[in-house]
Design a protein around this motif. Structure first.
Motif, PDB file in Angstrom:
ATOM      1  N   GLY A 128      -8.959 -38.490   4.153  1.00  0.00           N
ATOM      2  CA  GLY A 128      -7.985 -38.367   5.228  1.00  0.00           C
ATOM      3  C   GLY A 128      -7.928 -39.609   6.088  1.00  0.00           C
ATOM      4  N   GLU A 129      -9.071 -40.242   6.279  1.00  0.00           N
ATOM      5  CA  GLU A 129      -9.148 -41.453   7.097  1.00  0.00           C
ATOM      6  C   GLU A 129      -8.407 -42.615   6.443  1.00  0.00           C
ATOM      7  N   SER A 130      -8.620 -42.809   5.132  1.00  0.00           N
ATOM      8  CA  SER A 130      -7.924 -43.906   4.449  1.00  0.00           C
ATOM      9  C   SER A 130      -6.428 -43.609   4.328  1.00  0.00           C
ATOM     10  N   ALA A 131      -6.063 -42.346   4.186  1.00  0.00           N
ATOM     11  CA  ALA A 131      -4.642 -41.974   4.159  1.00  0.00           C
ATOM     12  C   ALA A 131      -3.982 -42.306   5.490  1.00  0.00           C
ATOM     13  N   GLN A 132      -4.665 -42.019   6.580  1.00  0.00           N
ATOM     14  CA  GLN A 132      -4.116 -42.304   7.902  1.00  0.00           C
ATOM     15  C   GLN A 132      -3.954 -43.809   8.107  1.00  0.00           C
ATOM     16  N   MET A 187      -0.057 -37.010   1.103  1.00  0.00           N
ATOM     17  CA  MET A 187       1.036 -36.047   0.965  1.00  0.00           C
ATOM     18  C   MET A 187       1.220 -35.227   2.244  1.00  0.00           C
ATOM     19  N   ASP A 188       0.119 -34.817   2.846  1.00  0.00           N
ATOM     20  CA  ASP A 188       0.196 -34.059   4.100  1.00  0.00           C
ATOM     21  C   ASP A 188       0.881 -34.869   5.191  1.00  0.00           C
ATOM     22  N   LEU A 189       0.569 -36.158   5.266  1.00  0.00           N
ATOM     23  CA  LEU A 189       1.179 -37.019   6.285  1.00  0.00           C
ATOM     24  C   LEU A 189       2.674 -37.193   6.030  1.00  0.00           C
ATOM     25  N   LEU A 190       3.055 -37.360   4.773  1.00  0.00           N
ATOM     26  CA  LEU A 190       4.480 -37.502   4.455  1.00  0.00           C
ATOM     27  C   LEU A 190       5.258 -36.262   4.877  1.00  0.00           C
ATOM     28  N   GLU A 191       4.659 -35.086   4.636  1.00  0.00           N
ATOM     29  CA  GLU A 191       5.327 -33.844   5.037  1.00  0.00           C
ATOM     30  C   GLU A 191       5.333 -33.687   6.554  1.00  0.00           C
ATOM     31  N   ARG A 192       4.202 -33.892   7.184  1.00  0.00           N
ATOM     32  CA  ARG A 192       4.087 -33.685   8.636  1.00  0.00           C
ATOM     33  C   ARG A 192       5.068 -34.569   9.406  1.00  0.00           C
ATOM     34  N   ILE A 247       3.622 -47.246   6.415  1.00  0.00           N
ATOM     35  CA  ILE A 247       4.747 -46.322   6.576  1.00  0.00           C
ATOM     36  C   ILE A 247       5.209 -46.246   8.023  1.00  0.00           C
ATOM     37  N   SER A 248       4.331 -45.837   8.926  1.00  0.00           N
ATOM     38  CA  SER A 248       4.782 -45.742  10.319  1.00  0.00           C
ATOM     39  C   SER A 248       4.966 -47.125  10.925  1.00  0.00           C
ATOM     40  N   GLY A 249       4.386 -48.163  10.295  1.00  0.00           N
ATOM     41  CA  GLY A 249       4.633 -49.540  10.710  1.00  0.00           C
ATOM     42  C   GLY A 249       6.017 -50.013  10.302  1.00  0.00           C
ATOM     43  N   ARG A 250       6.770 -49.162   9.659  1.00  0.00           N
ATOM     44  CA  ARG A 250       8.161 -49.388   9.238  1.00  0.00           C
ATOM     45  C   ARG A 250       8.326 -50.552   8.272  1.00  0.00           C
ATOM     46  N   HIS A 251       7.298 -50.758   7.441  1.00  0.00           N
ATOM     47  CA  HIS A 251       7.445 -51.730   6.371  1.00  0.00           C
ATOM     48  C   HIS A 251       8.242 -51.112   5.226  1.00  0.00           C
ATOM     49  N   LEU A 252       8.366 -49.785   5.245  1.00  0.00           N
ATOM     50  CA  LEU A 252       9.125 -49.054   4.232  1.00  0.00           C
ATOM     51  C   LEU A 252      10.089 -48.098   4.923  1.00  0.00           C
ATOM     52  N   ASP A 253      11.240 -47.881   4.286  1.00  0.00           N
ATOM     53  CA  ASP A 253      12.185 -46.871   4.763  1.00  0.00           C
ATOM     54  C   ASP A 253      12.057 -45.584   3.966  1.00  0.00           C
ATOM     55  N   GLY A 254      11.417 -45.657   2.818  1.00  0.00           N
ATOM     56  CA  GLY A 254      11.219 -44.511   1.948  1.00  0.00           C
ATOM     57  C   GLY A 254      10.175 -44.858   0.910  1.00  0.00           C
ATOM     58  N   ILE A 255       9.654 -43.842   0.222  1.00  0.00           N
ATOM     59  CA  ILE A 255       8.594 -44.084  -0.747  1.00  0.00           C
ATOM     60  C   ILE A 255       8.745 -43.129  -1.929  1.00  0.00           C
TER      61      ILE A 255
END
Length: 170
Positions: free
Chosen positions: A15-19, A46-51, A26-34
């Motif tokens: 969970g730590e490495s996912a965050q 996956m949990d973060l993408l859904e949340r 992702i939240s740094g907006r280097h991507l608009d989608g994945i």
């Protein structure tokens, strides 16, 4: 149109490495989608993408999360692979599949086994053997290696096709 593509080859084992991955990319907006390919069900990202409702598409349906997905046509892929090998004069062909804890394998089980049997029959292969190991818990141990070796000795394939499942299978 001006599109930028980023190839991101990273997994998040905790969970730590996912965050950290989510915060950095992702939240740094280097991507608009994945597009998530070949992820395991337990992947914390996956949990973060859904949340956070981040625009994403999985290859395969996640069994519990509400994320967009596309499915894969394993029957067509297997048939084309076998046809290619047969076109090179190989007649005894083995297949070692991936694990069923991949998101792309959620609905697999008997459906995928039947697809493999139909694909083989379509190109004239009459023998298809499933070794019966629980894919989501496959361990590189003597029992697995012996079963694979016994099957290869029994059927004597010209070619064995295998998927790479990480360093423990190298």
């Amino acid at each position: 149109t001006d599109q930028q593509l980023m190839l991101l080859l990273e997994s998040s084992e905790s969970g730590e490495s996912a965050q950290r991955l989510f915060n950095r990319v992702i939240s740094g907006r280097h991507l608009d989608g994945i597009v998530v390919v070949s992820s395991v069900i337990e992947e914390p990202l996956m949990d973060l993408l859904e949340r956070y409702r981040f625009p994403s598409v999985l290859v395969g349906r996640h069994p519990t999360l509400e994320l967009s997905y596309v499915d894969v046509d394993n029957q067509l892929a297997a048939r084309r692979g076998v046809e290619h090998l047969i076109s090179h004069d190989h007649q005894r062909i083995g297949m070692i599949g991936g694990t069923d804890n991949l998101i792309a394998a959620v609905d697999a089980g008997p459906i995928r086994e039947e697809e493999q049997r139909r694909s083989a029959a379509h190109v004239g292969v009459h023998t298809v053997e499933f070794l019966g190991f629980p894919d989501s818990r496959i361990v590189n141990n003597g029992e697995l290696r012996d079963a694979i070796a016994d099957s290869i000795r029994k059927h004597r394939p010209d070619v064995v096709v295998s998927l790479y499942s990480g360093a423990e299978f190298a």
